[in-house]
Each structure stands twice: as structure tokens, then as C-alpha cells.
Design a protein around this motif. Structure first.
Motif, PDB file in Angstrom:
ATOM      1  N   GLY A  71       0.786  -1.229   0.000  1.00  0.00           N
ATOM      2  CA  GLY A  71       0.000   0.000   0.000  1.00  0.00           C
ATOM      3  C   GLY A  71       0.812   1.270   0.000  1.00  0.00           C
ATOM      4  N   GLU A  72       2.130   1.153  -0.210  1.00  0.00           N
ATOM      5  CA  GLU A  72       3.005   2.322  -0.178  1.00  0.00           C
ATOM      6  C   GLU A  72       3.666   2.549  -1.529  1.00  0.00           C
ATOM      7  OE1 GLU A  72       4.483   2.469   4.466  1.00  0.00           O
ATOM      8  OE2 GLU A  72       5.718   1.379   3.013  1.00  0.00           O
ATOM      9  N   VAL A  73       4.285   3.721  -1.660  1.00  0.00           N
ATOM     10  CA  VAL A  73       4.992   4.095  -2.877  1.00  0.00           C
ATOM     11  C   VAL A  73       6.241   4.877  -2.489  1.00  0.00           C
ATOM     12  CG1 VAL A  73       3.682   6.241  -3.135  1.00  0.00           C
ATOM     13  CG2 VAL A  73       4.715   5.193  -5.153  1.00  0.00           C
ATOM     14  N   ARG A  74       7.282   4.729  -3.281  1.00  0.00           N
ATOM     15  CA  ARG A  74       8.500   5.530  -3.078  1.00  0.00           C
ATOM     16  C   ARG A  74       8.579   6.553  -4.197  1.00  0.00           C
ATOM     17  NH1 ARG A  74      14.740   4.502  -1.526  1.00  0.00           N
ATOM     18  NH2 ARG A  74      15.646   6.061  -2.923  1.00  0.00           N
ATOM     19  N   ILE A  75       8.781   7.825  -3.819  1.00  0.00           N
ATOM     20  CA  ILE A  75       8.829   8.921  -4.775  1.00  0.00           C
ATOM     21  C   ILE A  75      10.146   9.669  -4.645  1.00  0.00           C
ATOM     22  CG2 ILE A  75       7.841  11.175  -5.368  1.00  0.00           C
ATOM     23  CD1 ILE A  75       5.140  10.145  -4.812  1.00  0.00           C
ATOM     24  N   ARG A  76      10.773   9.970  -5.790  1.00  0.00           N
ATOM     25  CA  ARG A  76      11.914  10.885  -5.815  1.00  0.00           C
ATOM     26  C   ARG A  76      11.372  12.264  -6.134  1.00  0.00           C
ATOM     27  NH1 ARG A  76      16.785  11.031  -4.894  1.00  0.00           N
ATOM     28  NH2 ARG A  76      16.740   8.766  -4.585  1.00  0.00           N
ATOM     29  N   HIS A  77      11.500  13.164  -5.177  1.00  0.00           N
ATOM     30  CA  HIS A  77      10.911  14.495  -5.317  1.00  0.00           C
ATOM     31  C   HIS A  77      11.682  15.361  -6.299  1.00  0.00           C
ATOM     32  CE1 HIS A  77       9.106  13.944  -1.081  1.00  0.00           C
ATOM     33  NE2 HIS A  77       8.125  13.885  -1.966  1.00  0.00           N
ATOM     34  N   LYS A  78      10.933  16.135  -7.055  1.00  0.00           N
ATOM     35  CA  LYS A  78      11.478  17.233  -7.846  1.00  0.00           C
ATOM     36  C   LYS A  78      11.228  18.568  -7.139  1.00  0.00           C
ATOM     37  CE  LYS A  78      12.729  14.563 -11.279  1.00  0.00           C
ATOM     38  NZ  LYS A  78      14.158  14.349 -11.629  1.00  0.00           N
ATOM     39  N   ALA A  79      10.119  18.643  -6.417  1.00  0.00           N
ATOM     40  CA  ALA A  79       9.769  19.854  -5.661  1.00  0.00           C
ATOM     41  C   ALA A  79       8.863  19.454  -4.505  1.00  0.00           C
ATOM     42  CB  ALA A  79       9.080  20.877  -6.554  1.00  0.00           C
ATOM     43  N   PRO A 113       3.699  13.704   7.741  1.00  0.00           N
ATOM     44  CA  PRO A 113       4.679  14.660   7.242  1.00  0.00           C
ATOM     45  C   PRO A 113       5.969  13.961   6.825  1.00  0.00           C
ATOM     46  CG  PRO A 113       3.671  15.442   9.265  1.00  0.00           C
ATOM     47  CD  PRO A 113       3.245  14.021   9.110  1.00  0.00           C
ATOM     48  N   GLY A 114       6.670  14.570   5.873  1.00  0.00           N
ATOM     49  CA  GLY A 114       7.922  13.995   5.402  1.00  0.00           C
ATOM     50  C   GLY A 114       8.292  14.389   3.997  1.00  0.00           C
ATOM     51  N   ALA A 115       7.582  15.378   3.439  1.00  0.00           N
ATOM     52  CA  ALA A 115       7.823  15.776   2.047  1.00  0.00           C
ATOM     53  C   ALA A 115       9.087  16.606   1.863  1.00  0.00           C
ATOM     54  CB  ALA A 115       6.622  16.552   1.516  1.00  0.00           C
ATOM     55  N   TYR A 116       9.629  17.199   2.933  1.00  0.00           N
ATOM     56  CA  TYR A 116      10.872  17.961   2.805  1.00  0.00           C
ATOM     57  C   TYR A 116      12.024  16.960   2.686  1.00  0.00           C
ATOM     58  CZ  TYR A 116       8.583  22.211   4.810  1.00  0.00           C
ATOM     59  OH  TYR A 116       7.784  23.310   5.086  1.00  0.00           O
ATOM     60  N   ALA A 117      12.179  16.366   1.515  1.00  0.00           N
ATOM     61  CA  ALA A 117      13.162  15.299   1.352  1.00  0.00           C
ATOM     62  C   ALA A 117      13.455  15.101  -0.123  1.00  0.00           C
ATOM     63  CB  ALA A 117      12.630  13.998   1.956  1.00  0.00           C
ATOM     64  N   THR A 118      14.632  14.560  -0.416  1.00  0.00           N
ATOM     65  CA  THR A 118      14.952  14.239  -1.807  1.00  0.00           C
ATOM     66  C   THR A 118      14.156  13.032  -2.282  1.00  0.00           C
ATOM     67  OG1 THR A 118      16.879  13.033  -0.973  1.00  0.00           O
ATOM     68  CG2 THR A 118      17.242  15.285  -1.784  1.00  0.00           C
ATOM     69  N   ALA A 119      13.857  12.094  -1.372  1.00  0.00           N
ATOM     70  CA  ALA A 119      13.013  10.941  -1.701  1.00  0.00           C
ATOM     71  C   ALA A 119      12.369  10.443  -0.423  1.00  0.00           C
ATOM     72  CB  ALA A 119      13.835   9.833  -2.362  1.00  0.00           C
ATOM     73  N   ARG A 120      11.225   9.753  -0.566  1.00  0.00           N
ATOM     74  CA  ARG A 120      10.544   9.223   0.620  1.00  0.00           C
ATOM     75  C   ARG A 120       9.647   8.074   0.222  1.00  0.00           C
ATOM     76  NH1 ARG A 120       5.377  12.781   2.628  1.00  0.00           N
ATOM     77  NH2 ARG A 120       5.539  11.187   4.250  1.00  0.00           N
ATOM     78  N   VAL A 121       9.212   7.335   1.240  1.00  0.00           N
ATOM     79  CA  VAL A 121       8.175   6.323   1.112  1.00  0.00           C
ATOM     80  C   VAL A 121       6.959   6.828   1.867  1.00  0.00           C
ATOM     81  CG1 VAL A 121       7.495   3.981   1.772  1.00  0.00           C
ATOM     82  CG2 VAL A 121       9.787   4.407   0.852  1.00  0.00           C
ATOM     83  N   LEU A 122       5.773   6.670   1.264  1.00  0.00           N
ATOM     84  CA  LEU A 122       4.545   7.145   1.911  1.00  0.00           C
ATOM     85  C   LEU A 122       3.366   6.312   1.436  1.00  0.00           C
ATOM     86  CD1 LEU A 122       3.120  10.387   0.282  1.00  0.00           C
ATOM     87  CD2 LEU A 122       4.910   9.034  -0.798  1.00  0.00           C
ATOM     88  N   PRO A 123       2.213   6.417   2.147  1.00  0.00           N
ATOM     89  CA  PRO A 123       1.019   5.705   1.696  1.00  0.00           C
ATOM     90  C   PRO A 123       0.628   6.150   0.290  1.00  0.00           C
ATOM     91  CG  PRO A 123       0.741   6.481   3.944  1.00  0.00           C
ATOM     92  CD  PRO A 123       2.002   7.109   3.427  1.00  0.00           C
ATOM     93  N   ALA A 124       0.255   5.199  -0.549  1.00  0.00           N
ATOM     94  CA  ALA A 124      -0.072   5.496  -1.947  1.00  0.00           C
ATOM     95  C   ALA A 124      -1.480   6.051  -2.113  1.00  0.00           C
ATOM     96  CB  ALA A 124       0.087   4.241  -2.799  1.00  0.00           C
ATOM     97  N   ARG A 125      -2.308   5.951  -1.088  1.00  0.00           N
ATOM     98  CA  ARG A 125      -3.734   6.281  -1.211  1.00  0.00           C
ATOM     99  C   ARG A 125      -3.979   7.664  -1.802  1.00  0.00           C
ATOM    100  NH1 ARG A 125      -4.921   5.899   3.912  1.00  0.00           N
ATOM    101  NH2 ARG A 125      -4.576   8.105   4.298  1.00  0.00           N
TER     102      ARG A 125
END
Length: 335
Positions: free
Chosen positions: A36-44, A98-110
Motif C-alpha cells: 500500500g506504499e509508494v517511493r517517490i523521488r521528489h522534484k519539488a 509529514p515527510g515531504a521535505y526530502a529528496t526521496a521518501r516512502v509514503l502511503p499510496a492512497r
């Protein structure tokens, strides 16, 4: 990429509540998503007042903790059971924890949605929390009988990130939006965005009297108030009988305890304290709300005003600027 793959990523964390100086850029290991999670590499990553509430303890978090509630980037991995996203997808979200201030993170995909190709990562990061907030306010948080074209509403902080989006959305709905802001320059921004009337609450602190003048004594059907303590009494005094008071933020401080008898005395008023994440609690609701927002942006009905950009390492200055209320429109951290 294997199931045990991890990488060292830059993340903004706090070890205790306090001022902007508590924000620290650290390195942590980020692994693969679980079910149920996703890993995203942030651009912004988006900047919002809720981040300040988390940092200063208005909305308490267990310590230490990362900050940031919205972002946009590229999907790097998906966990078991996630079917609406795939590796390589452009994506954007507004989501706890919270946790978006990051180069990449794992979070719930919902609450993570595919970002249309015609919407930039900066725009995606800046618009999800603020745009979805404007959506649930104007489309879902409605006074008795709803809102129809021609109805008048009062929207505080109309030159802020949520406010400038709400001004545009209200105009598209045919609403007469009265916007408040703290300077003539900010009032002009709200007017240009679609506010039918503007009030500079610094030069006209008794904004409720001005609202009554604009509405020929009737008052407004609904007040959308993210300012909190400073505007509370005036907001109630601006409402027509059976009007709805929507308190959705505390930029000037927490609203004091409410005497329910005041609502009766001022005209059988309604009061609600909604949150975006209650509305985003299901995958279906998240997608439906995002679809409407994306459509409004893609066809040019909404312009997302990204006015402040900071490197992730300058997050302390970003928070100082937000707290000083010198910013307009939306701000993002760039990774």
C-alpha cells in the motif's frame, strides 16, 4: 532494484518544537515501499502553514520528525497492492504523515495521484494541498442550501496560496468573493485573481462593518477563515442568519473556546472545523478531488502562483519568510 534496496537521502527533520532554527537537513536511509506504499523521488516540495504548526507544536508530532505535507516527483517503486501507479509515473500528492521535505521518501499510496504531463513538478508540488483545500472548501464545505452563482462569501488571507486559488475558483463558480489581506499590494493580487471585493484589514480593521456595507446589511452566507484568533469575532459578525463559519487554520493563533450561545445570538449560525485529510481519507475521494483540480489547472481556469522557490538547504529562510507573512501565492522547496 531489489526488495532490499536503500539509498541515503537528504531530509529536513526537527528534534524538538521551536523556531525555524530547529529545522535540520540530515541524511537518512530510505528503503523500499511496503504494502500500500509508494517511493517517490521528489522534484519539488510544497511549503504550507501546517508545516509551521508542526514545527512549533500547535499540531504536535512525536520527536524527532520530518516535515512537509505535499510534493511532486517520479515514482521509483510501488508496494504490494498498489495498482494506480507504476515505476516512472509523474506523481503529486498531499498526504500525511509529514515527510515531504526530502529528496526521496516512502509514503502511503492512497493520496498519491498521477500528475498530468501538462502540469510541471513545481506547479504540482505547490498546488496539491492548497488546491485541494480550495476544492473541499468551495465544493464540499457549504452553507445551508449550498452556494449558487451570485452568492457572496468572505475569504480571509485571500492573497495567500490557498486564497489566490480560491479567488479564481470562486470566480469560475460565479460567486462574489470578498477577500481580506494585509496590504494594498496583496489586496490587488486578490482582486486580479478574481475577488469581487477586497478589504485591507490593516487599514480597515473593522472588516465586518465593511462586509455589511458591501452586502447592503445582509452579511455573507459563509466565511472561510484560516487566520484564526485575530479574525474570529469579525468573521462571526460578517455572517448572515443561518450562515456557516468555516475555521480551517490558525495563522494568527488558535481560536479561543467557543460559547455556543454566541452562535444563537448572532443568527442561528453554523460552525465547522474541517481538515483536508478527512476529505482525502479514501482512494476514491482523493482521486475525484484531484481530477477536478487537475482539470481546472489544465484548461487554464486556475493559475497556480508559484512565487517563492528555495533550495532544500534554505528551508530555514523559507519558514522565516512564511512566518513574517511576507510571501504571496505558493512556495516550493527544490531538490
Amino acid at each position: 532494484m531489489t526488495s532490499t534496496w536503500t539509498s541515503s537521502e537528504k531530509v529536513v527533520r526537527i528534534d524538538q518544537v521551536g523556531g525555524p532554527e530547529q529545522l535540520k537537513l540530515v541524511s537518512i536511509e530510505v528503503g523500499m515501499p511496503g504494502p500500500g506504499e509508494v517511493r517517490i523521488r521528489h522534484k519539488a516540495c510544497g511549503l504550507n502553514f501546517i508545516d509551521i504548526y508542526h514545527r512549533n507544536g500547535v499540531y504536535p508530532l512525536p520527536m524527532p520528525h520530518s516535515l512537509g505535507m505535499e510534493g511532486a516527483g517520479v515514482v521509483e517503486a510501488v508496494g504490494e497492492g498498489v495498482t494506480h501507479l507504476a515505476v516512472g509515473d509523474r506523481a503529486a500528492y498531499a498526504s500525511p504523515p509529514p515527510g515531504a521535505y526530502a529528496t526521496a521518501r516512502v509514503l502511503p499510496a492512497r493520496s498519491v495521484c498521477k500528475l498530468p504531463d501538462d502540469i510541471s513538478f513545481e506547479t504540482g508540488a505547490a498546488m496539491m494541498l492548497k488546491g485541494l483545500t480550495a476544492q473541499y472548501l468551495l465544493r464540499r464545505t457549504l452553507p445551508q442550501g449550498g452556494l449558487q452563482a451570485g452568492d457572496t462569501v468572505l475569504f480571509h488571507a485571500a492573497a495567500g496560496g490557498v486564497g489566490l486559488i480560491a479567488c479564481q475558483w470562486a470566480k469560475a463558480l460565479g460567486l462574489q468573493l470578498i477577500g481580506t489581506a494585509g496590504s494594498d499590494e496583496k489586496c490587488e493580487l486578490a482582486r486580479q485573481a478574481g475577488a469581487a471585493h477586497v478589504i485591507n484589514y490593516r487599514s480597515e480593521p473593522d472588516f465586518a462593518t465593511r462586509v455589511r456595507e458591501i452586502t447592503e446589511g445582509r452579511g455573507v452566507k459563509v466565511v472561510y477563515d484560516s487566520v484564526g484568533a485575530d479574525t474570529w469575532e469579525g468573521s462571526l459578525n460578517s455572517l448572515a442568519p443561518f450562515g456557516l463559519m468555516v475555521s480551517f487554520g490558525n495563522a494568527s493563533g488558535v481560536v479561543p473556546p467557543v460559547n455556543l450561545g454566541t452562535l444563537a445570538a448572532k443568527g442561528s449560525l453554523y460552525l465547522t472545523r474541517p481538515t483536508l485529510f478527512t476529505h482525502l481519507a479514501t482512494r476514491e475521494a482523493s482521486q475525484a478531488m484531484a481530477d477536478e483540480l487537475f482539470a481546472m489547472v489544465s484548461r487554464g481556469t486556475l493559475r497556480i502562483p508559484v512565487e517563492q522557490r528555495y533550495p532544500l538547504a534554505e528551508v530555514v529562510q523559507a519558514h522565516r519568510d512564511m512566518e513574517a507573512r511576507t510571501t504571496v501565492g505558493c512556495g516550493v522547496l527544490l531538490t
